[in-house]
Scaffold this motif. Sequence first.
Motif, short mmCIF file in Angstrom:
data_model
loop_
_atom_site.label_atom_id
_atom_site.label_comp_id
_atom_site.label_asym_id
_atom_site.label_seq_id
_atom_site.Cartn_x
_atom_site.Cartn_y
_atom_site.Cartn_z
N ASN A 1 0.82 -1.21 0.00
CA ASN A 1 0.00 0.00 0.00
C ASN A 1 0.86 1.27 0.00
OD1 ASN A 1 -2.17 -1.76 0.21
ND2 ASN A 1 -2.26 -1.59 2.45
N GLY A 2 1.88 1.25 -0.76
CA GLY A 2 2.74 2.41 -0.90
C GLY A 2 3.72 2.60 0.24
N THR A 3 3.70 1.75 1.24
CA THR A 3 4.66 1.87 2.34
C THR A 3 5.72 0.79 2.19
OG1 THR A 3 2.77 2.41 3.69
CG2 THR A 3 4.88 2.11 4.84
N SER A 4 6.95 1.18 2.31
CA SER A 4 8.05 0.19 2.24
C SER A 4 8.42 -0.26 3.65
CB SER A 4 9.27 0.82 1.58
OG SER A 4 9.01 0.98 0.22
N TYR A 5 8.59 -1.57 3.79
CA TYR A 5 8.98 -2.12 5.09
C TYR A 5 10.30 -2.90 4.96
CZ TYR A 5 4.16 -1.21 6.59
OH TYR A 5 2.98 -0.64 6.89
N PHE A 6 11.08 -2.84 5.99
CA PHE A 6 12.22 -3.75 6.11
C PHE A 6 11.78 -4.87 7.06
CE2 PHE A 6 15.60 -5.18 8.90
CZ PHE A 6 16.50 -5.69 7.99
N ILE A 7 11.85 -6.07 6.59
CA ILE A 7 11.41 -7.19 7.43
C ILE A 7 12.58 -8.15 7.66
CG2 ILE A 7 9.81 -9.15 7.63
CD1 ILE A 7 7.96 -7.57 5.71
N ARG A 8 12.67 -8.54 8.89
CA ARG A 8 13.74 -9.51 9.24
C ARG A 8 13.08 -10.66 9.98
NH1 ARG A 8 19.32 -9.43 11.84
NH2 ARG A 8 19.02 -10.94 13.55
N ILE A 9 13.29 -11.87 9.46
CA ILE A 9 12.74 -13.06 10.13
C ILE A 9 13.92 -13.93 10.56
CG2 ILE A 9 11.24 -15.09 9.91
CD1 ILE A 9 9.91 -13.64 7.52
N GLN A 10 13.92 -14.26 11.78
CA GLN A 10 15.00 -15.15 12.24
C GLN A 10 14.41 -16.41 12.83
OE1 GLN A 10 17.10 -12.65 14.99
NE2 GLN A 10 15.95 -13.44 16.74
N ARG A 11 15.17 -17.52 12.67
CA ARG A 11 14.71 -18.82 13.15
C ARG A 11 15.87 -19.52 13.85
NH1 ARG A 11 10.43 -21.60 10.59
NH2 ARG A 11 9.55 -19.53 10.38
N SER A 12 15.68 -19.93 15.09
CA SER A 12 16.77 -20.58 15.85
C SER A 12 17.14 -21.92 15.21
CB SER A 12 16.34 -20.81 17.29
OG SER A 12 17.23 -21.69 17.91
N LEU A 13 18.42 -22.14 15.19
CA LEU A 13 18.90 -23.42 14.62
C LEU A 13 19.28 -24.43 15.70
CD1 LEU A 13 21.21 -22.23 11.70
CD2 LEU A 13 19.07 -23.50 11.48
N VAL A 14 18.99 -23.98 16.95
CA VAL A 14 19.53 -24.79 18.04
C VAL A 14 19.03 -26.24 18.05
CG1 VAL A 14 17.92 -24.20 19.90
CG2 VAL A 14 20.31 -24.67 20.43
N GLU A 15 17.77 -26.46 17.78
CA GLU A 15 17.26 -27.84 17.76
C GLU A 15 17.91 -28.65 16.64
OE1 GLU A 15 14.41 -25.50 17.72
OE2 GLU A 15 14.30 -25.52 19.92
N ASN A 16 18.05 -27.94 15.53
CA ASN A 16 18.66 -28.63 14.39
C ASN A 16 20.11 -29.00 14.66
OD1 ASN A 16 16.32 -28.48 12.74
ND2 ASN A 16 16.70 -26.28 12.65
N GLU A 17 20.79 -28.06 15.34
CA GLU A 17 22.19 -28.35 15.70
C GLU A 17 22.25 -29.55 16.64
OE1 GLU A 17 25.26 -26.75 14.98
OE2 GLU A 17 24.17 -25.82 13.32
N ASP A 18 21.28 -29.60 17.57
CA ASP A 18 21.23 -30.74 18.49
C ASP A 18 21.05 -32.05 17.73
OD1 ASP A 18 21.63 -29.20 20.60
OD2 ASP A 18 19.53 -29.13 21.29
N LEU A 19 20.19 -31.97 16.74
CA LEU A 19 19.94 -33.15 15.92
C LEU A 19 21.21 -33.60 15.22
CD1 LEU A 19 17.65 -35.04 14.93
CD2 LEU A 19 17.46 -33.56 12.92
N LEU A 20 21.93 -32.63 14.68
CA LEU A 20 23.17 -32.95 13.99
C LEU A 20 24.16 -33.63 14.94
CD1 LEU A 20 24.07 -30.00 11.63
CD2 LEU A 20 23.83 -32.41 11.06
N GLN A 21 24.22 -33.02 16.15
CA GLN A 21 25.14 -33.60 17.14
C GLN A 21 24.74 -35.05 17.46
OE1 GLN A 21 25.44 -31.03 20.54
NE2 GLN A 21 26.75 -29.60 19.39
N ALA A 22 23.44 -35.24 17.59
CA ALA A 22 22.95 -36.60 17.87
C ALA A 22 23.37 -37.56 16.77
CB ALA A 22 21.44 -36.58 18.02
N ILE A 23 23.26 -37.06 15.54
CA ILE A 23 23.65 -37.92 14.41
C ILE A 23 25.14 -38.26 14.49
CG2 ILE A 23 23.97 -37.93 11.90
CD1 ILE A 23 21.27 -36.38 11.79
N LEU A 24 25.95 -37.26 14.83
CA LEU A 24 27.39 -37.50 14.94
C LEU A 24 27.71 -38.53 16.02
CD1 LEU A 24 29.08 -34.02 14.50
CD2 LEU A 24 29.22 -36.02 13.01
N VAL A 25 27.02 -38.36 17.16
CA VAL A 25 27.23 -39.32 18.25
C VAL A 25 26.86 -40.72 17.80
CG1 VAL A 25 26.37 -40.01 20.53
CG2 VAL A 25 27.00 -37.64 20.11
N MET A 26 25.74 -40.75 17.06
CA MET A 26 25.31 -42.05 16.53
C MET A 26 26.38 -42.66 15.64
SD MET A 26 22.49 -43.42 17.40
CE MET A 26 21.98 -44.43 16.03
#
Lengths: 224, 418
Positions: free
Chosen positions: B108-133
Amino acid sequence: MKILIVEDEEKLSQSIAEYLKHENYVCDVAENFNEAMYKIGGFDYDCILLDISLPDGNGLNILKALKADNKTEGVIIISAKDAIDDKIIGLQLGADDYLAKPFHLSELSARIVSVIRRRRFDGNNTLKFNEFLIDTLAKTVYVNGKLLDLTKTQYDLLLYFVMNKNRVLSKIAIAEHLAGDNTEFFDNFDIVYAHVKNLKKKIAQAGGTDYIKSIYGMGYKFEV
Amino acid sequence: MKLTNHIAIHYIGVTIAVLLMATPITYFVLRAVMINSIDESIEFQREWIEKKLGNASPITFTSFDENITIRPTEDTTLYERHYTEDIYVAQDKEMVPYRIMEFNTTTNGTSYFIRIQRSLVENEDLLQAILVMQIFILILLFLALLFINRRLNKKIWIPFYKTLNALSLFRIDRDGPLNLPKSSITELNNLNQSLNTLTSHNARIFKAQKEFTENASHELQMPLAIMQSKLDLLWQTDSLNQEQVNLLEEMSETSSRMRKLNKSLLLLAKIDNNQFAEKREINVPETTRHILTQHEETFSERNIHVVTLQKASSTVIADEILTVTLITNLITNALRYTPKDGTLEVQILLNAIRVGNTAVENQPLDRSKLFKRFQKQSHCNSSGTGLGLEICRRICELNNWQIRYEFLEGKHWFVVEF
């Protein structure tokens, strides 16, 4: 005296017969088992020379047959096998002596004399000729009734000469006779010369005749 | 190194290498897949925000979700950026990786700057679990390899070592063919069968060879006997001249040597064929004395001084004929090489007999030629068969006795240790 030669090798039996003929033996030759059995059945012999390995049978069976018939012939086994077992079995079966091929004819002749003497003159152990008297049991020799002081070798030597009277004995044949079983390591024939020399000396000292003649320096002959 | 360990080390090495390579690859691939999936999910959120931003205030988005930042901007250029960044989370008091998407949008004629962030911590945990495995699997593989190795050791290697042991103990002159058992493993079975065939073939050849020597010696007896008898007859012929007698003498000597040689060969063949198995107790001093007596006259004839020394009364368990042959050989051998007026010495110790004689030349014998068939010392031209010491050696070997030569103070010594 009659001798049967059981031997399949004609050349050897010929030699034996030829040598023994001069010792005044009458020799018969059997070339195989059957011929030998036939001749033993038909004639009497003073001594049998028995080869063990015959083309058609084992000579030991001839020996068994002889003993079963209570024959009194002296038996000398002449074998090319030189196996101790054969010797023991042969002697156990009643053979008088065992001689391994090859042998000297003078050695065979001496053995035949011993066997026949043992069989014929049972109990009489003396051998007498001219001024010599040999007691084969006590192994002593008397010349004109006087005891000759001989060593064992000198006695063996004299007996060998006496048993092969008027035959030429080579130094080698004498050396091998004296060495007995140790022949294969006895290669010093010069020792014979020394033994003969000493024997002659002792006989001469006792006043006996020197019957031992040297033949071209290579052999000896006991000439009577 | 055992073959089984060799193989195991290779297996383990390759396994470790593969896992070491596979682990980071797995890590990066999984991470890429995860980030891709997060990016996609952020993309959905972006589309949703862009759609809703037209009829809702940005605050509605950000108030519920602190991972979304929306602020108006002057910049109207379209801009989009994806990146990963560690952000300090006060709540957990640690740095946490985040996947971040920044972009510009105009609604509607207004410009916005949008920033979306998503934590990777669970995913990192998963990766670590895979490595341990993965590490766990690695350890499991190690254990499995060890286990397989043990089993293989029992199943393959023990029968293999049995075969190897049988082969290393195999002596063709003593044993018959190897009778190795059948095996369910083809290679081992083939090996065993091949060895059985090989050894039985060799044993057959060896036996034939042994028998040949004995048979040949036996067969030679007859021609030798004939020749000997003809020579004896030749001696009896009349009117031999000196020249003929000399020839006859040489022929007789040669014939004698041939007979001795043949007899010695036959004796050796019989020893090789184990025809002297009858053992009994033999009194060594008595036997030795008896042999010495037989040569007494030779000693005195050649003026050889005989010294006997008996320190002990020893007996041996052995074949009598062979033992007598051994001692006779030692003594006649010494006698043969003792010079006139020399000394022959016999010492009987507790478990040994030593026979020594004065050396003609004051130097030891050529050791390389001793105890070998037909090898005679260079300076000696005797008519011996060249088999005497070989026979001694074989007799000693048969009875596990030691025979050796020594040179001491100008004397040759032959020592047999029972």
